[in-house]
Design a protein around this motif. Structure first.
Motif, PDB file in Angstrom:
ATOM      1  N   TYR A  63       0.862  -1.179   0.000  1.00 32.91           N
ATOM      2  CA  TYR A  63       0.000   0.000   0.000  1.00 32.91           C
ATOM      3  C   TYR A  63       0.901   1.234   0.000  1.00 32.91           C
ATOM      4  CZ  TYR A  63      -3.566  -3.360   1.423  1.00 32.91           C
ATOM      5  OH  TYR A  63      -4.409  -4.443   1.477  1.00 32.91           O
ATOM      6  N   VAL A  64       0.461   2.271  -0.690  1.00 35.17           N
ATOM      7  CA  VAL A  64       1.259   3.495  -0.783  1.00 35.17           C
ATOM      8  C   VAL A  64       0.398   4.690  -0.405  1.00 35.17           C
ATOM      9  CG1 VAL A  64       2.508   5.064  -2.321  1.00 35.17           C
ATOM     10  CG2 VAL A  64       2.823   2.589  -2.544  1.00 35.17           C
ATOM     11  N   ALA A  65       0.929   5.529   0.468  1.00 39.09           N
ATOM     12  CA  ALA A  65       0.320   6.824   0.768  1.00 39.09           C
ATOM     13  C   ALA A  65       1.223   7.895   0.171  1.00 39.09           C
ATOM     14  CB  ALA A  65       0.172   7.013   2.275  1.00 39.09           C
ATOM     15  N   GLY A  66       0.674   8.679  -0.735  1.00 38.88           N
ATOM     16  CA  GLY A  66       1.453   9.710  -1.411  1.00 38.88           C
ATOM     17  C   GLY A  66       0.550  10.816  -1.900  1.00 38.88           C
ATOM     18  N   ARG A  67       0.907  11.393  -3.023  1.00 39.81           N
ATOM     19  CA  ARG A  67       0.122  12.502  -3.564  1.00 39.81           C
ATOM     20  C   ARG A  67      -0.183  12.272  -5.038  1.00 39.81           C
ATOM     21  NH1 ARG A  67       3.301  16.187  -0.013  1.00 39.81           N
ATOM     22  NH2 ARG A  67       1.834  16.866   1.589  1.00 39.81           N
ATOM     23  N   ARG A  68      -1.342  12.764  -5.439  1.00 39.32           N
ATOM     24  CA  ARG A  68      -1.679  12.785  -6.857  1.00 39.32           C
ATOM     25  C   ARG A  68      -0.921  13.930  -7.526  1.00 39.32           C
ATOM     26  NH1 ARG A  68      -6.317   9.620  -7.717  1.00 39.32           N
ATOM     27  NH2 ARG A  68      -7.503   9.191  -5.821  1.00 39.32           N
ATOM     28  N   PRO A  69      -0.613  13.796  -8.811  1.00 44.97           N
ATOM     29  CA  PRO A  69      -0.966  12.681  -9.689  1.00 44.97           C
ATOM     30  C   PRO A  69       0.018  11.516  -9.651  1.00 44.97           C
ATOM     31  CG  PRO A  69       0.079  14.386 -10.979  1.00 44.97           C
ATOM     32  CD  PRO A  69      -0.002  14.919  -9.569  1.00 44.97           C
ATOM     33  N   GLY A  70       1.096  11.628  -8.862  1.00 41.76           N
ATOM     34  CA  GLY A  70       2.106  10.574  -8.865  1.00 41.76           C
ATOM     35  C   GLY A  70       1.565   9.197  -8.545  1.00 41.76           C
ATOM     36  N   ILE A  71       0.705   9.115  -7.513  1.00 44.05           N
ATOM     37  CA  ILE A  71       0.209   7.796  -7.111  1.00 44.05           C
ATOM     38  C   ILE A  71      -0.701   7.173  -8.158  1.00 44.05           C
ATOM     39  CG2 ILE A  71       0.466   8.173  -4.628  1.00 44.05           C
ATOM     40  CD1 ILE A  71      -2.531   8.831  -4.523  1.00 44.05           C
ATOM     41  N   ASN A  72      -1.253   7.994  -9.071  1.00 46.28           N
ATOM     42  CA  ASN A  72      -2.099   7.425 -10.128  1.00 46.28           C
ATOM     43  C   ASN A  72      -1.342   6.414 -10.975  1.00 46.28           C
ATOM     44  OD1 ASN A  72      -3.312  10.236  -9.511  1.00 46.28           O
ATOM     45  ND2 ASN A  72      -4.939   9.198 -10.628  1.00 46.28           N
ATOM     46  N   PHE A  73      -0.042   6.620 -11.136  1.00 43.10           N
ATOM     47  CA  PHE A  73       0.757   5.709 -11.953  1.00 43.10           C
ATOM     48  C   PHE A  73       1.133   4.439 -11.188  1.00 43.10           C
ATOM     49  CE2 PHE A  73       1.606  10.060 -13.445  1.00 43.10           C
ATOM     50  CZ  PHE A  73       1.093   9.942 -14.730  1.00 43.10           C
ATOM     51  N   LEU A  74       0.899   4.443  -9.874  1.00 42.75           N
ATOM     52  CA  LEU A  74       1.217   3.271  -9.055  1.00 42.75           C
ATOM     53  C   LEU A  74       0.002   2.383  -8.804  1.00 42.75           C
ATOM     54  CD1 LEU A  74       3.536   4.838  -6.305  1.00 42.75           C
ATOM     55  CD2 LEU A  74       4.164   3.932  -8.549  1.00 42.75           C
ATOM     56  N   PHE A  75      -1.208   2.892  -9.055  1.00 49.61           N
ATOM     57  CA  PHE A  75      -2.429   2.142  -8.750  1.00 49.61           C
ATOM     58  C   PHE A  75      -2.399   0.701  -9.261  1.00 49.61           C
ATOM     59  CE2 PHE A  75      -4.986   6.268  -8.347  1.00 49.61           C
ATOM     60  CZ  PHE A  75      -5.054   6.166  -6.973  1.00 49.61           C
ATOM     61  N   PRO A  76      -2.053   0.464 -10.546  1.00 50.38           N
ATOM     62  CA  PRO A  76      -2.117  -0.916 -11.052  1.00 50.38           C
ATOM     63  C   PRO A  76      -1.076  -1.850 -10.441  1.00 50.38           C
ATOM     64  CG  PRO A  76      -2.080   0.695 -12.853  1.00 50.38           C
ATOM     65  CD  PRO A  76      -1.679   1.410 -11.607  1.00 50.38           C
ATOM     66  N   HIS A  77      -0.106  -1.297  -9.733  1.00 47.60           N
ATOM     67  CA  HIS A  77       1.018  -2.089  -9.234  1.00 47.60           C
ATOM     68  C   HIS A  77       0.976  -2.285  -7.718  1.00 47.60           C
ATOM     69  CE1 HIS A  77       2.696  -1.404 -13.247  1.00 47.60           C
ATOM     70  NE2 HIS A  77       2.340  -0.145 -13.080  1.00 47.60           N
ATOM     71  N   THR A  78      -0.065  -1.790  -7.068  1.00 48.67           N
ATOM     72  CA  THR A  78      -0.182  -1.888  -5.614  1.00 48.67           C
ATOM     73  C   THR A  78      -1.549  -2.446  -5.240  1.00 48.67           C
ATOM     74  OG1 THR A  78      -1.073   0.358  -5.426  1.00 48.67           O
ATOM     75  CG2 THR A  78       1.325   0.116  -5.296  1.00 48.67           C
ATOM     76  N   SER A  79      -1.699  -2.795  -3.971  1.00 49.29           N
ATOM     77  CA  SER A  79      -3.014  -3.216  -3.488  1.00 49.29           C
ATOM     78  C   SER A  79      -3.960  -2.024  -3.386  1.00 49.29           C
ATOM     79  CB  SER A  79      -2.878  -3.895  -2.123  1.00 49.29           C
ATOM     80  OG  SER A  79      -2.142  -5.100  -2.233  1.00 49.29           O
ATOM     81  N   ILE A  86      -0.670  18.591 -20.801  1.00 52.43           N
ATOM     82  CA  ILE A  86      -0.615  17.343 -20.040  1.00 52.43           C
ATOM     83  C   ILE A  86      -2.031  16.943 -19.644  1.00 52.43           C
ATOM     84  CG2 ILE A  86       0.145  16.275 -17.887  1.00 52.43           C
ATOM     85  CD1 ILE A  86       2.710  17.834 -18.090  1.00 52.43           C
ATOM     86  N   PRO A  87      -2.503  15.795 -20.136  1.00 51.94           N
ATOM     87  CA  PRO A  87      -3.884  15.371 -19.867  1.00 51.94           C
ATOM     88  C   PRO A  87      -3.990  14.644 -18.530  1.00 51.94           C
ATOM     89  CG  PRO A  87      -2.818  13.821 -21.338  1.00 51.94           C
ATOM     90  CD  PRO A  87      -1.780  14.869 -20.999  1.00 51.94           C
ATOM     91  N   SER A  88      -5.045  13.885 -18.359  1.00 53.21           N
ATOM     92  CA  SER A  88      -5.205  13.069 -17.158  1.00 53.21           C
ATOM     93  C   SER A  88      -4.059  12.068 -17.074  1.00 53.21           C
ATOM     94  CB  SER A  88      -6.534  12.318 -17.209  1.00 53.21           C
ATOM     95  OG  SER A  88      -6.503  11.345 -18.250  1.00 53.21           O
ATOM     96  N   PRO A  89      -3.759  11.553 -15.880  1.00 49.47           N
ATOM     97  CA  PRO A  89      -2.666  10.576 -15.768  1.00 49.47           C
ATOM     98  C   PRO A  89      -2.820   9.388 -16.707  1.00 49.47           C
ATOM     99  CG  PRO A  89      -3.298  11.334 -13.592  1.00 49.47           C
ATOM    100  CD  PRO A  89      -4.295  11.919 -14.551  1.00 49.47           C
ATOM    101  N   GLU A  90      -4.043   8.906 -16.876  1.00 53.82           N
ATOM    102  CA  GLU A  90      -4.264   7.753 -17.749  1.00 53.82           C
ATOM    103  C   GLU A  90      -3.971   8.110 -19.204  1.00 53.82           C
ATOM    104  OE1 GLU A  90      -6.172   7.435 -13.975  1.00 53.82           O
ATOM    105  OE2 GLU A  90      -6.461   8.958 -15.541  1.00 53.82           O
TER     106      GLU A  90
END
Length: 323
Positions: free
Chosen positions: A47-63, A240-244
């Motif tokens: 699990y990761v606690a951080g800040r957007r938009p950085g954590i958006n790129f980690l979603f698929p790789h974490t619980s 720069i669009p949405s993270p996705e």
């Protein structure tokens, strides 16, 4: 508890089946977690606690990822522990990367995660160590006994694009420039980028690769300037669009040129041929991680930097695609 960098403790990885990593930061700083996450998720829930938009790129790789600008994460910074807890429950190990000279964050973490091992580290390694930030993160987690080899994590990140699945067929058809960053001290002047645009256009006028100037929130003040240049030289401007959507755009990029910024880290981790320009920061700490990264550090020598960038832009690397 802080672990000095000359001491390593090894615990059994079976002890830590549920790991929380706390690291608030911008995109590039957050992506420094990914090499460690790729290793840890082989045997643990992460699990990761951080800040957007950085954590958006980690979603698929974490619980799960938690945005520290929302919900109850302010409780980490209270002088007295708040009565209600923080997510997630059942954590075995908490590794927090926030400067905590008075131990306040450690005490709050101890209160909210009473059954977990708690480690609090400085957010960055000391500059004199010349240690890459991603390796520092992995080294600290290794010291916690999280079941990770810091050298293996960095080697993996340098050999393969961490944000691309092995069976993901990509058509790379963009040449992208990002003339900004989060700090003006990192940036080369506007005339540098204008000259680069002109040289690329003239050199590769027979190539049908799509040429893009990427502009983010930090570059909005120079957008009108680049809009005029792009129109003259037949380039496209991409906000720069949405993270996705940004991740999708990066995955279609063959060549990326930019400063030391989150966009350069992202380009490297999707496997683009990333030419990153270091002006005031240290590449030994912040070099983007990926299999096709070229670092250029010539300080304030714009002419030499431009020449070296152009050396890397080989026509044979540009795919012939339709617009």
């Amino acid at each position: 508890m802080f672990i000095p960098l000359n001491i390593i403790f090894f615990n059994t990885m079976e002890k830590y089946r549920k790991i929380l990593i706390i690291r608030p930061g911008a995109i590039g700083d957050t992506l420094m977690l990914l090499p460690s996450i790729k290793i840890l998720t082989q045997h643990s829930q992460v699990y990761v606690a951080g800040r957007r938009p950085g954590i958006n790129f980690l979603f698929p790789h974490t619980s799960e990822c938690f945005d520290m600008d929302e919900s109850a994460w302010h409780k980490l910074f209270l002088r007295s522990p708040a009565p209600t807890g923080l997510p997630p429950s059942g954590v075995n190990l908490v590794a927090c990367f926030i400067n905590d000279p008075k131990g306040m964050i450690w005490r709050n973490l101890r209160f909210h995660y009473p059954g977990a091992e708690i480690f609090v580290f400085p957010s960055l390694p000391e500059q004199c160590l010349k240690m890459h930030v991603a390796q520092y993160v992995a080294y600290c987690l290794q010291g916690c006994g999280a079941g990770i080899d810091s050298y293996e994590a960095i080697e993996l990140a340098c050999k393969s694009p961490l944000l691309v699945e092995k069976d993901q067929g990509l058509v790379r058809q963009h040449l992208m420039l990002h003339p900004g960053s989060g700090s003006r001290k990192k940036n080369y002047p506007l005339f540098f980028w204008v000259e680069l645009i002109q040289k690329i256009t003239l050199r590769f006028e027979d190539s049908r690769i799509k040429k893009i100037v990427l502009l983010g929130p930090a570059e909005q003040d120079i957008k009108p300037y680049f809009s005029d240049i792009a129109s003259t030289w037949e380039w496209e401007i991409a906000d720069i669009p949405s993270p996705e959507a940004l991740l999708g755009l990066m995955r279609e990029t063959e060549i990326f040129v930019g400063h030391d910024s989150g966009m350069s880290h992202l380009a490297a981790m999707v496997g683009a041929r990333t030419i990153v320009l270091f002006k005031s920061t240290d590449p030994s700490m912040w070099r983007p991680l990926g299999p096709r990264v070229v670092v250029i550090k010539e300080g304030k020598n714009e002419e030499k930097t431009l020449a070296r960038v152009f050396e890397q832009l080989n026509l044979n690397t540009l795919p012939a695609v339709s617009r």
